[in-house]
Motif scaffolding. Structure first.
Motif, short mmCIF file in Angstrom:
data_model
loop_
_atom_site.label_atom_id
_atom_site.label_comp_id
_atom_site.label_asym_id
_atom_site.label_seq_id
_atom_site.Cartn_x
_atom_site.Cartn_y
_atom_site.Cartn_z
N THR A 12 1.05 -1.03 -0.03
CA THR A 12 0.09 0.08 -0.03
C THR A 12 0.83 1.19 0.04
OG1 THR A 12 -1.64 -1.30 1.49
CG2 THR A 12 -1.83 1.17 1.02
N CYS A 13 0.57 2.12 -1.00
CA CYS A 13 1.35 3.25 -1.13
C CYS A 13 0.42 4.59 -1.31
CB CYS A 13 2.29 3.40 -2.59
SG CYS A 13 3.55 2.09 -2.38
N ILE A 14 1.07 5.63 -0.72
CA ILE A 14 0.41 6.98 -0.73
C ILE A 14 1.27 8.16 -1.04
CG2 ILE A 14 0.76 7.54 1.72
CD1 ILE A 14 -2.48 8.04 -0.03
N CYS A 15 0.79 9.06 -1.88
CA CYS A 15 1.59 10.30 -2.17
C CYS A 15 1.22 11.34 -1.12
CB CYS A 15 1.13 10.67 -3.83
SG CYS A 15 1.99 12.27 -4.24
N ASP A 16 2.10 12.13 -0.88
CA ASP A 16 1.98 13.46 0.13
C ASP A 16 0.83 14.34 -0.52
OD1 ASP A 16 3.97 12.30 1.74
OD2 ASP A 16 5.52 13.77 0.98
N PHE A 17 0.63 14.42 -1.82
CA PHE A 17 -0.25 15.28 -2.50
C PHE A 17 -1.54 14.62 -3.03
CE2 PHE A 17 4.20 16.68 -2.86
CZ PHE A 17 4.21 17.87 -2.21
N GLY A 18 -1.61 13.21 -2.70
CA GLY A 18 -2.78 12.61 -3.31
C GLY A 18 -3.79 12.48 -2.06
N SER A 19 -4.93 11.87 -2.67
CA SER A 19 -6.05 11.62 -1.64
C SER A 19 -6.67 10.37 -1.08
CB SER A 19 -7.45 12.53 -2.03
OG SER A 19 -7.68 11.95 -3.46
N THR A 20 -5.87 9.45 -1.93
CA THR A 20 -6.19 7.90 -1.54
C THR A 20 -4.99 7.16 -1.93
OG1 THR A 20 -7.89 6.08 -2.25
CG2 THR A 20 -7.23 7.69 -3.98
N PRO A 21 -4.73 6.07 -1.14
CA PRO A 21 -3.82 5.15 -1.39
C PRO A 21 -3.70 4.51 -2.95
CG PRO A 21 -4.86 4.23 0.49
CD PRO A 21 -5.61 5.51 -0.06
N ASP A 22 -2.99 3.65 -3.23
CA ASP A 22 -2.95 2.70 -4.43
C ASP A 22 -1.97 1.65 -3.90
OD1 ASP A 22 -3.53 1.59 -6.75
OD2 ASP A 22 -2.91 3.22 -8.04
N PHE A 23 -2.11 0.53 -4.84
CA PHE A 23 -1.25 -0.69 -4.53
C PHE A 23 -0.21 -0.92 -5.52
CE2 PHE A 23 -5.71 -1.35 -2.98
CZ PHE A 23 -5.24 -1.40 -1.66
N LEU A 24 1.06 -1.18 -4.95
CA LEU A 24 2.18 -1.35 -5.71
C LEU A 24 2.01 -2.62 -6.93
CD1 LEU A 24 4.94 -0.14 -6.42
CD2 LEU A 24 5.99 -1.80 -4.74
N LYS A 25 2.51 -2.62 -7.99
CA LYS A 25 2.38 -3.70 -9.08
C LYS A 25 3.68 -3.57 -9.39
CE LYS A 25 -0.62 -5.23 -12.70
NZ LYS A 25 -1.82 -4.87 -13.49
N VAL A 26 4.48 -5.09 -9.35
CA VAL A 26 5.54 -5.54 -9.71
C VAL A 26 5.70 -5.95 -11.30
CG1 VAL A 26 7.60 -6.94 -9.46
CG2 VAL A 26 6.41 -6.24 -7.50
N LEU A 27 6.13 -5.11 -12.09
CA LEU A 27 6.12 -5.43 -13.62
C LEU A 27 7.58 -5.57 -14.26
CD1 LEU A 27 3.81 -2.07 -14.58
CD2 LEU A 27 3.01 -4.51 -14.42
N THR A 28 8.37 -5.68 -13.22
CA THR A 28 9.84 -5.79 -13.75
C THR A 28 10.29 -7.20 -13.75
OG1 THR A 28 10.77 -5.27 -11.76
CG2 THR A 28 10.41 -3.47 -13.60
N GLN A 29 9.82 -8.00 -13.14
CA GLN A 29 10.31 -9.43 -13.01
C GLN A 29 9.28 -10.22 -12.46
OE1 GLN A 29 10.76 -11.65 -10.11
NE2 GLN A 29 10.33 -9.76 -8.52
N SER A 30 9.31 -11.55 -12.76
CA SER A 30 8.18 -12.79 -12.49
C SER A 30 8.85 -14.00 -11.74
CB SER A 30 7.39 -13.13 -13.47
OG SER A 30 8.22 -13.56 -14.64
N LYS A 31 9.99 -13.69 -11.39
CA LYS A 31 10.78 -14.80 -10.89
C LYS A 31 11.11 -14.92 -9.24
CE LYS A 31 15.33 -17.14 -11.54
NZ LYS A 31 16.63 -16.83 -12.18
N PHE A 32 11.09 -14.00 -8.75
CA PHE A 32 11.47 -13.80 -7.11
C PHE A 32 10.29 -13.50 -6.49
CE2 PHE A 32 15.30 -12.70 -9.66
CZ PHE A 32 16.15 -13.79 -9.28
N TYR A 33 10.08 -14.41 -5.47
CA TYR A 33 8.74 -14.08 -4.62
C TYR A 33 9.37 -14.21 -3.14
CZ TYR A 33 5.95 -15.30 -8.44
OH TYR A 33 5.17 -15.32 -9.76
N ILE A 34 8.50 -13.16 -2.22
CA ILE A 34 8.71 -13.24 -0.93
C ILE A 34 7.39 -13.32 -0.04
CG2 ILE A 34 9.43 -11.54 1.01
CD1 ILE A 34 11.17 -10.24 -1.09
N ASN A 35 7.52 -14.15 1.23
CA ASN A 35 6.34 -14.22 1.78
C ASN A 35 5.28 -14.97 1.17
OD1 ASN A 35 3.82 -12.25 3.36
ND2 ASN A 35 4.76 -14.03 4.46
N ASP A 36 5.40 -16.01 0.35
CA ASP A 36 4.34 -16.61 -0.65
C ASP A 36 4.76 -18.00 -0.90
OD1 ASP A 36 2.46 -17.30 -2.55
OD2 ASP A 36 3.40 -15.75 -3.82
N ASN A 37 4.22 -18.98 -0.32
CA ASN A 37 4.61 -20.25 -0.15
C ASN A 37 4.27 -20.86 -1.66
OD1 ASN A 37 5.32 -20.53 2.45
ND2 ASN A 37 3.16 -21.34 3.27
#
Length: 156
Positions: A12-37
């Motif tokens: 969950t990310c937020i901008c200092d000048f925005g009014s609502t959060p948004d969720f980060l999407k990883v687009l650069t790789q599809s090989k390395f996972y964390i906290n995901d069995n």
């Protein structure tokens, strides 16, 4: 690094000048996972995740643009962990205190509110867990009655 969480897809990310959060999407790789069995949901985020890298690509209305709709774009990340690099994309892992720069909001205006990692209890957590602590954390589970003292089996 001292107890900082690594950032994964869905953070969950937020901008200092925005009014609502948004969720980060990883687009650069599809090989390395964390906290995901299962290795299917929690891709590791790196400093190479730039551009329109959010689910909705907006933080609502932007105060810098007279409350016009935000068009979230990351030009760079700061405060990433330089001792852990994933290749490809030759990027360093983002940490919970990493910040992103937007061409409208400026340097480090985008912050990470939640890393995206989620604690998932395993059978071992239940079989070796402290009964009193577990009763306070999860009052719906009664370890004393759901586990036999001889077999250390959990309710899962």
């Amino acid at each position: 690094m001292s107890l900082k969480e690594k950032v994964v897809q869905g953070a969950t990310c937020i901008c200092d000048f925005g009014s609502t959060p948004d969720f980060l999407k990883v687009l650069t790789q599809s090989k390395f996972y964390i906290n995901d069995n299962q290795g299917a949901k929690k891709l590791a985020a790196t400093n190479k995740d730039i551009g329109p890298t959010f689910e909705k690509n907006t933080f609502g209305s932007c105060k810098k643009m007279s409350n016009a709709p935000c068009n979230a774009v990351v030009t760079e990340w700061s405060a990433f962990y330089e001792k852990e690099k994933y290749s490809p994309p030759d990027g360093y892992i983002l940490l919970q205190d990493s910040k992103a720069t937007c061409p409208i909001g400026g340097k480090d205006c985008i912050k990470i509110l939640k890393s995206g990692q989620i604690g998932v209890p395993s059978k071992k957590n239940f079989s070796t867990g402290d009964e009193e602590l577990q009763s306070q954390v999860n009052p719906f589970v009664d370890l004393k009655n759901d586990r036999s003292p001889n077999d250390n089996k959990s309710i899962l």
